[in-house]
Design an enzyme around this catalytic site. Structure first.
Site, PDB file in Angstrom:
ATOM      1  N   LYS A 102     -17.304   1.377  16.405  1.00  0.00           N
ATOM      2  CA  LYS A 102     -16.341   1.906  15.435  1.00  0.00           C
ATOM      3  C   LYS A 102     -16.431   3.423  15.474  1.00  0.00           C
ATOM      4  CE  LYS A 102     -13.365   0.399  12.309  1.00  0.00           C
ATOM      5  NZ  LYS A 102     -12.577  -0.848  12.298  1.00  0.00           N
ATOM      6  N   GLY A 214      -2.968  -3.114  -0.803  1.00  0.00           N
ATOM      7  CA  GLY A 214      -2.844  -2.346   0.454  1.00  0.00           C
ATOM      8  C   GLY A 214      -1.547  -2.730   1.120  1.00  0.00           C
ATOM      9  N   GLY A 216      -0.323  -1.268   4.242  1.00  0.00           N
ATOM     10  CA  GLY A 216      -0.235  -0.623   5.560  1.00  0.00           C
ATOM     11  C   GLY A 216      -0.065  -1.687   6.616  1.00  0.00           C
ATOM     12  N   ASN A 217      -0.662  -1.461   7.768  1.00  0.00           N
ATOM     13  CA  ASN A 217      -0.497  -2.415   8.871  1.00  0.00           C
ATOM     14  C   ASN A 217      -0.914  -3.828   8.446  1.00  0.00           C
ATOM     15  OD1 ASN A 217      -1.973  -3.942  11.203  1.00  0.00           O
ATOM     16  ND2 ASN A 217      -0.413  -2.702  12.186  1.00  0.00           N
ATOM     17  N   ALA A 218      -2.108  -3.973   7.910  1.00  0.00           N
ATOM     18  CA  ALA A 218      -2.605  -5.312   7.569  1.00  0.00           C
ATOM     19  C   ALA A 218      -1.841  -5.900   6.370  1.00  0.00           C
ATOM     20  CB  ALA A 218      -4.103  -5.238   7.278  1.00  0.00           C
TER      21      ALA A 218
HETATM   22  P1  NAD Z   1      -3.233   1.473   7.091  1.00  0.00           P
HETATM   23  O1  NAD Z   1      -3.605   2.891   7.147  1.00  0.00           O
HETATM   24  O2  NAD Z   1      -2.110   0.992   7.928  1.00  0.00           O
HETATM   25  O3  NAD Z   1      -2.937   1.052   5.575  1.00  0.00           O
HETATM   26  C1  NAD Z   1      -3.829   1.218   4.533  1.00  0.00           C
HETATM   27  C2  NAD Z   1      -3.083   0.875   3.255  1.00  0.00           C
HETATM   28  O4  NAD Z   1      -3.999   0.856   2.158  1.00  0.00           O
HETATM   29  C3  NAD Z   1      -2.000   1.880   2.892  1.00  0.00           C
HETATM   30  O5  NAD Z   1      -0.892   1.191   2.361  1.00  0.00           O
HETATM   31  C4  NAD Z   1      -2.654   2.710   1.795  1.00  0.00           C
HETATM   32  O6  NAD Z   1      -1.703   3.291   0.922  1.00  0.00           O
HETATM   33  C5  NAD Z   1      -3.461   1.646   1.113  1.00  0.00           C
HETATM   34  N1  NAD Z   1      -4.566   2.155   0.309  1.00  0.00           N
HETATM   35  C6  NAD Z   1      -5.420   3.175   0.605  1.00  0.00           C
HETATM   36  N2  NAD Z   1      -6.282   3.337  -0.415  1.00  0.00           N
HETATM   37  C7  NAD Z   1      -5.967   2.396  -1.326  1.00  0.00           C
HETATM   38  C8  NAD Z   1      -6.497   2.042  -2.598  1.00  0.00           C
HETATM   39  N3  NAD Z   1      -7.526   2.703  -3.118  1.00  0.00           N
HETATM   40  N4  NAD Z   1      -5.926   1.015  -3.250  1.00  0.00           N
HETATM   41  C9  NAD Z   1      -4.871   0.344  -2.728  1.00  0.00           C
HETATM   42  N5  NAD Z   1      -4.333   0.638  -1.566  1.00  0.00           N
HETATM   43  C10 NAD Z   1      -4.877   1.640  -0.869  1.00  0.00           C
HETATM   44  O7  NAD Z   1      -4.575   0.666   7.415  1.00  0.00           O
HETATM   45  P2  NAD Z   1      -4.713  -0.816   7.952  1.00  0.00           P
HETATM   46  O8  NAD Z   1      -4.837  -0.758   9.427  1.00  0.00           O
HETATM   47  O9  NAD Z   1      -3.736  -1.696   7.299  1.00  0.00           O
HETATM   48  O10 NAD Z   1      -6.178  -1.152   7.412  1.00  0.00           O
HETATM   49  C11 NAD Z   1      -6.402  -1.698   6.123  1.00  0.00           C
HETATM   50  C12 NAD Z   1      -7.728  -2.462   6.149  1.00  0.00           C
HETATM   51  O11 NAD Z   1      -7.640  -3.480   7.165  1.00  0.00           O
HETATM   52  C13 NAD Z   1      -8.940  -1.623   6.532  1.00  0.00           C
HETATM   53  O12 NAD Z   1     -10.083  -2.113   5.862  1.00  0.00           O
HETATM   54  C14 NAD Z   1      -9.091  -1.882   8.015  1.00  0.00           C
HETATM   55  O13 NAD Z   1     -10.417  -1.641   8.478  1.00  0.00           O
HETATM   56  C15 NAD Z   1      -8.718  -3.348   8.052  1.00  0.00           C
HETATM   57  N6  NAD Z   1      -8.346  -3.825   9.380  1.00  0.00           N
HETATM   58  C16 NAD Z   1      -7.255  -3.325  10.035  1.00  0.00           C
HETATM   59  C17 NAD Z   1      -6.962  -3.814  11.290  1.00  0.00           C
HETATM   60  C18 NAD Z   1      -5.746  -3.335  12.057  1.00  0.00           C
HETATM   61  O14 NAD Z   1      -5.487  -3.887  13.138  1.00  0.00           O
HETATM   62  N7  NAD Z   1      -4.989  -2.399  11.569  1.00  0.00           N
HETATM   63  C19 NAD Z   1      -7.761  -4.791  11.891  1.00  0.00           C
HETATM   64  C20 NAD Z   1      -8.843  -5.282  11.178  1.00  0.00           C
HETATM   65  C21 NAD Z   1      -9.136  -4.791   9.923  1.00  0.00           C
END
Ligand code: NAD
Length: 411
Positions: A102, A214, A216-218
């Site tokens: 990571k 949340g 975002g992507n997930a």
């Molecule tokens: P991202 O940057 O696309 O989205 C993050 C989202 O969380 C955004 O909408 C942001 O506004 C929101 N956010 C941030 N702080 C917040 C809070 N305090 N309360 C509520 N919402 C909040 O990130 P992502 O890729 O979606 O990742 C989100 C989680 O998923 C992380 O823990 C990441 O490690 C995990 N994850 C992501 C992937 C991937 O492929 N993208 C894979 C495995 C795990």
């Protein structure tokens, strides 16, 4: 407790249940390699600012290290160590031939211009270029990094090596070696697991009430895919706060508003609530898809969701977890629930190495059985040891890492 201490607590717990060889526990409790770098970036105003970055390689026992890069103001070495360790476990749960890594950069991407983001990204990959590569360690997107950042990484790394080396990162844009299905993979993988879990328990998914923290992507893809499957999205949130409507709403419409106006809270006709209120709402499925430590000893008692799907990494602290288990809330743990992302990253890497690309249908046909088999393996361990699903997932992962370590003669 630091996030890494949380991770060690999870390993200790699983090790106790499975009576793990102490030597194996000792090795997996320490990341193999940690690199800290200082990245000087010329800002738009001409001043140079130095950003602190990290890359941690927890394990390469089962294959090259694999794991995302996070850009966030709270990134620190303890967090990156924890996330790298979870990656080793996650890759082992879905049985793909990777270890865990990571990375992260301590920065506020919301305050950087596109040009500054590009210079920071090129500088960071340059600084860690000695230890990453398609056969060594393959980064990917994480919080606040995306396909564009991966394209800069791949381009810069190829320049450093003097040859096309796009297999150094995954999560790239489709036009530059990306895989179909990668952007939705984390959410889609979680949905495959959740739907199989519901089917196995004779629960009809149609109309189940879902809250997603949340967006975002997930989280965003999680909400839209679950909506398409007939579940009812009643609440979502982003870093600015949450929205709630008991009758449900279309998350695609929320996405359009977030894209044009900046936050889910700009969506009209719904109640505006805080993130803290959102996760305590009554629902059938609570999807945690933001950051770590969202459910903890002080709020776990108030959680009313019957099933929790951890799309985020580490969204529940060990103390919070204990309370949820006591309250018979089923937690589908991160190292299983969000492993679809790394699985399709693995597919992308395979396609890059072969220089031969798959259709979306081929990707989904390969992803679904991997996720469902991982769930079945975890449930077998859960029944064997009468443990929680998280403990069972760790046991599955640690057992696979142990087997390879013994075969390789590492212990
Ligand atoms: P991202 O940057 O696309 O989205 C993050 C989202 O969380 C955004 O909408 C942001 O506004 C929101 N956010 C941030 N702080 C917040 C809070 N305090 N309360 C509520 N919402 C909040 O990130 P992502 O890729 O979606 O990742 C989100 C989680 O998923 C992380 O823990 C990441 O490690 C995990 N994850 C992501 C992937 C991937 O492929 N993208 C894979 C495995 C795990």
């Amino acid at each position: 407790m630091s996030l890494f201490e949380n991770t060690l607590a999870q390993i200790n717990e699983a090790a106790g249940i499975m009576q793990l060889d102490e030597n194996i526990k000792e090795v997996i409790s320490h990341p193999k390699k940690m690199l800290q770098v200082s990245v000087p970036v010329k800002m738009d105003d001409g001043k140079v600012k130095v950003f602190k970055g990290y890359r941690v390689q927890h394990s390469d026992v089962r294959g090259p290290c694999k794991g995302g890069i996070r850009y966030h103001w709270q990134v620190d070495i303890e967090e990156v160590k924890a996330l790298a360790t979870w990656m080793s476990m996650k890759c082992a749960v879905v049985n793909i031939p990777y270890g865990g890594g990571k990375g992260g950069v301590e920065c506020n991407p919301k305050e950087l211009s596109d040009a500054e983001m590009e210079r920071l990204s090129r500088g960071y990959i340059d600084a860690i270029s000695q230890i990453v590569g398609p056969e060594l360690d393959i980064p990917a997107p994480d919080v606040y990094t995306n396909a564009q950042v991966m394209a800069w990484f791949a381009d810069e790394f190829s320049k450093i090596k003097g040859k096309p080396s796009i297999g150094v990162v995954t999560g790239k844009p489709l036009e530059f070696g990306g895989s179909l299905g990668r952007n939705t993979a984390t959410a889609q993988g979680g949905v495959y697991v959740l739907l199989k879990y519901l089917r196995d328990n004779d629960i009809d998914p149609k109309g189940l009430k879902v809250v997603v923290q949340g967006f975002g992507n997930a989280g965003m893809f999680g909400a839209t895919i679950l909506h398409k499957e007939g579940l009812k999205i009643i609440g979502v949130s982003d870093s600015k706060g949450g929205i709630y409507k008991e009758e449900g709403f279309d998350p695609n419409a929320v996405f359009d508003v977030k894209k044009s106006k900046g936050s889910v809270q700009d969506f009209e006709g719904v109640e505006k609530i805080t993130n803290e209120e959102l996760i305590e709402k009554d629902c059938d499925v609570l999807v945690l898809a933001a950051l770590e430590n969202q459910v903890h000893k002080d709020n776990a008692q108030n959680i009313k969701g019957k099933i929790i799907l951890e799309l985020a990494n580490g969204p529940i602290t060990p103390e919070g977890d204990e309370i949820l288990v006591k309250n018979e809330i089923e937690v589908i743990p991160d190292i299983l629930a969000n492993a679809g992302g790394v699985t399709v990253s693995y597919f992308e890497w395979v396609q890059n190495l072969a220089n031969f690309y798959w259709t979306e249908e081929e990707v989904q046909q390969k992803l679904k059985p991997i996720m469902e088999k991982a769930l079945a393996d975890v449930l077998t361990m859960k029944n064997k040891y009468r443990s929680s699903m998280r403990q069972a997932a760790f046991i599955v992962a640690i057992k696979r890492i142990e087997d390879t370590m013994k075969l390789r003669g590492i212990v």
